[in-house]
Design a protein around this motif. Structure first.
Motif, PDB file in Angstrom:
ATOM      1  N   GLN A   1      41.839 -66.851  73.946  1.00 44.71           N
ATOM      2  CA  GLN A   1      43.063 -66.103  73.675  1.00 44.71           C
ATOM      3  C   GLN A   1      42.741 -64.752  73.050  1.00 44.71           C
ATOM      4  OE1 GLN A   1      44.402 -65.395  70.423  1.00 44.71           O
ATOM      5  NE2 GLN A   1      46.127 -64.337  71.323  1.00 44.71           N
ATOM      6  N   ASP A   2      41.782 -64.724  72.133  1.00 47.37           N
ATOM      7  CA  ASP A   2      41.432 -63.467  71.480  1.00 47.37           C
ATOM      8  C   ASP A   2      40.839 -62.475  72.479  1.00 47.37           C
ATOM      9  OD1 ASP A   2      41.039 -61.726  69.207  1.00 47.37           O
ATOM     10  OD2 ASP A   2      38.912 -62.217  69.361  1.00 47.37           O
ATOM     11  N   LEU A   3      39.911 -62.951  73.304  1.00 45.00           N
ATOM     12  CA  LEU A   3      39.295 -62.055  74.297  1.00 45.00           C
ATOM     13  C   LEU A   3      40.308 -61.591  75.331  1.00 45.00           C
ATOM     14  CD1 LEU A   3      35.887 -63.868  74.850  1.00 45.00           C
ATOM     15  CD2 LEU A   3      36.323 -61.794  73.541  1.00 45.00           C
ATOM     16  N   ALA A   4      41.184 -62.508  75.755  1.00 43.93           N
ATOM     17  CA  ALA A   4      42.214 -62.121  76.720  1.00 43.93           C
ATOM     18  C   ALA A   4      43.136 -61.073  76.107  1.00 43.93           C
ATOM     19  CB  ALA A   4      43.016 -63.341  77.168  1.00 43.93           C
ATOM     20  N   GLY A   5      43.485 -61.251  74.846  1.00 43.08           N
ATOM     21  CA  GLY A   5      44.336 -60.280  74.161  1.00 43.08           C
ATOM     22  C   GLY A   5      43.689 -58.910  74.085  1.00 43.08           C
ATOM     23  N   GLN A   6      42.385 -58.879  73.813  1.00 46.31           N
ATOM     24  CA  GLN A   6      41.669 -57.603  73.757  1.00 46.31           C
ATOM     25  C   GLN A   6      41.696 -56.911  75.115  1.00 46.31           C
ATOM     26  OE1 GLN A   6      37.704 -58.047  72.205  1.00 46.31           O
ATOM     27  NE2 GLN A   6      38.407 -59.386  70.559  1.00 46.31           N
ATOM     28  N   ARG A   7      41.453 -57.673  76.160  1.00 47.66           N
ATOM     29  CA  ARG A   7      41.439 -57.080  77.497  1.00 47.66           C
ATOM     30  C   ARG A   7      42.825 -56.585  77.893  1.00 47.66           C
ATOM     31  NH1 ARG A   7      37.512 -60.712  81.247  1.00 47.66           N
ATOM     32  NH2 ARG A   7      37.596 -58.886  82.591  1.00 47.66           N
ATOM     33  N   LEU A   8      43.849 -57.369  77.573  1.00 50.28           N
ATOM     34  CA  LEU A   8      45.212 -56.959  77.904  1.00 50.28           C
ATOM     35  C   LEU A   8      45.627 -55.723  77.121  1.00 50.28           C
ATOM     36  CD1 LEU A   8      46.908 -60.447  78.177  1.00 50.28           C
ATOM     37  CD2 LEU A   8      46.529 -58.815  80.045  1.00 50.28           C
ATOM     38  N   THR A   9      45.223 -55.636  75.862  1.00 49.79           N
ATOM     39  CA  THR A   9      45.529 -54.455  75.053  1.00 49.79           C
ATOM     40  C   THR A   9      44.861 -53.223  75.638  1.00 49.79           C
ATOM     41  OG1 THR A   9      45.840 -55.749  73.042  1.00 49.79           O
ATOM     42  CG2 THR A   9      45.302 -53.417  72.752  1.00 49.79           C
ATOM     43  N   ARG A  10      43.592 -53.363  75.992  1.00 53.98           N
ATOM     44  CA  ARG A  10      42.859 -52.235  76.584  1.00 53.98           C
ATOM     45  C   ARG A  10      43.517 -51.806  77.896  1.00 53.98           C
ATOM     46  NH1 ARG A  10      37.510 -54.176  77.362  1.00 53.98           N
ATOM     47  NH2 ARG A  10      38.084 -54.728  79.459  1.00 53.98           N
ATOM     48  N   LEU A  11      43.901 -52.770  78.710  1.00 55.32           N
ATOM     49  CA  LEU A  11      44.550 -52.471  79.981  1.00 55.32           C
ATOM     50  C   LEU A  11      45.900 -51.790  79.756  1.00 55.32           C
ATOM     51  CD1 LEU A  11      44.503 -52.811  83.066  1.00 55.32           C
ATOM     52  CD2 LEU A  11      45.484 -55.086  82.746  1.00 55.32           C
ATOM     53  N   SER A  12      46.679 -52.298  78.829  1.00 55.97           N
ATOM     54  CA  SER A  12      47.982 -51.714  78.531  1.00 55.97           C
ATOM     55  C   SER A  12      47.849 -50.287  78.029  1.00 55.97           C
ATOM     56  CB  SER A  12      48.691 -52.577  77.482  1.00 55.97           C
ATOM     57  OG  SER A  12      49.908 -51.998  77.111  1.00 55.97           O
ATOM     58  N   GLN A  13      46.873 -50.063  77.154  1.00 63.13           N
ATOM     59  CA  GLN A  13      46.657 -48.713  76.637  1.00 63.13           C
ATOM     60  C   GLN A  13      46.233 -47.765  77.758  1.00 63.13           C
ATOM     61  OE1 GLN A  13      43.782 -49.515  73.586  1.00 63.13           O
ATOM     62  NE2 GLN A  13      45.336 -49.784  72.011  1.00 63.13           N
TER      63      GLN A  13
END
Length: 108
Positions: A59-71
């Motif tokens: 969940q933490d790694l997925a959140g990081q990737r999604l945040t980077r993608l969203s940004q």
């Protein structure tokens, strides 16, 4: 990040999420079988649940990737945190997987 890179990131994330969910379900099924088969070996069952807990770290790694993608898609590439350079998440493909990383530490 262009559209092709964003789509590649989404596909890589989908594959990673599918893999970890399959692994969690497999371990959970093992736990159910262990609990249903005669005397319960508490250490084995605890081991299965420890693996499930570790797998939930996705969940933490997925959140990081999604945040980077969203940004990136929103045009906001700047992260003001001092440790932002550490928040890259896993490689899309061809990188060191978790099992290989764990194996390096097991050899210590």
């Amino acid at each position: 990040m262009d559209l092709a890179e964003a789509n590649a990131e989404i596909e890589a994330l989908k594959a990673a999420l599918e893999d970890v969910c399959d692994a969690i379900m497999t371990r959970a099924e093992q736990g159910v079988v262990m609990a249903a088969d005669g005397p319960i070996d508490a250490a084995s069952v605890a081991g299965v649940f420890s693996e499930i807990i570790a797998l939930c770290g996705f969940q933490d790694l997925a959140g990081q990737r999604l945040t980077r993608l969203s940004q990136a898609l929103g045009g906001d590439r700047d992260d003001a945190r001092a440790d932002a350079h550490l928040l890259n998440g896993p490689a899309n493909s061809g990188g060191l997987d978790q099992a290989a990383a764990d194996a390096m530490f097991d050899d210590q």
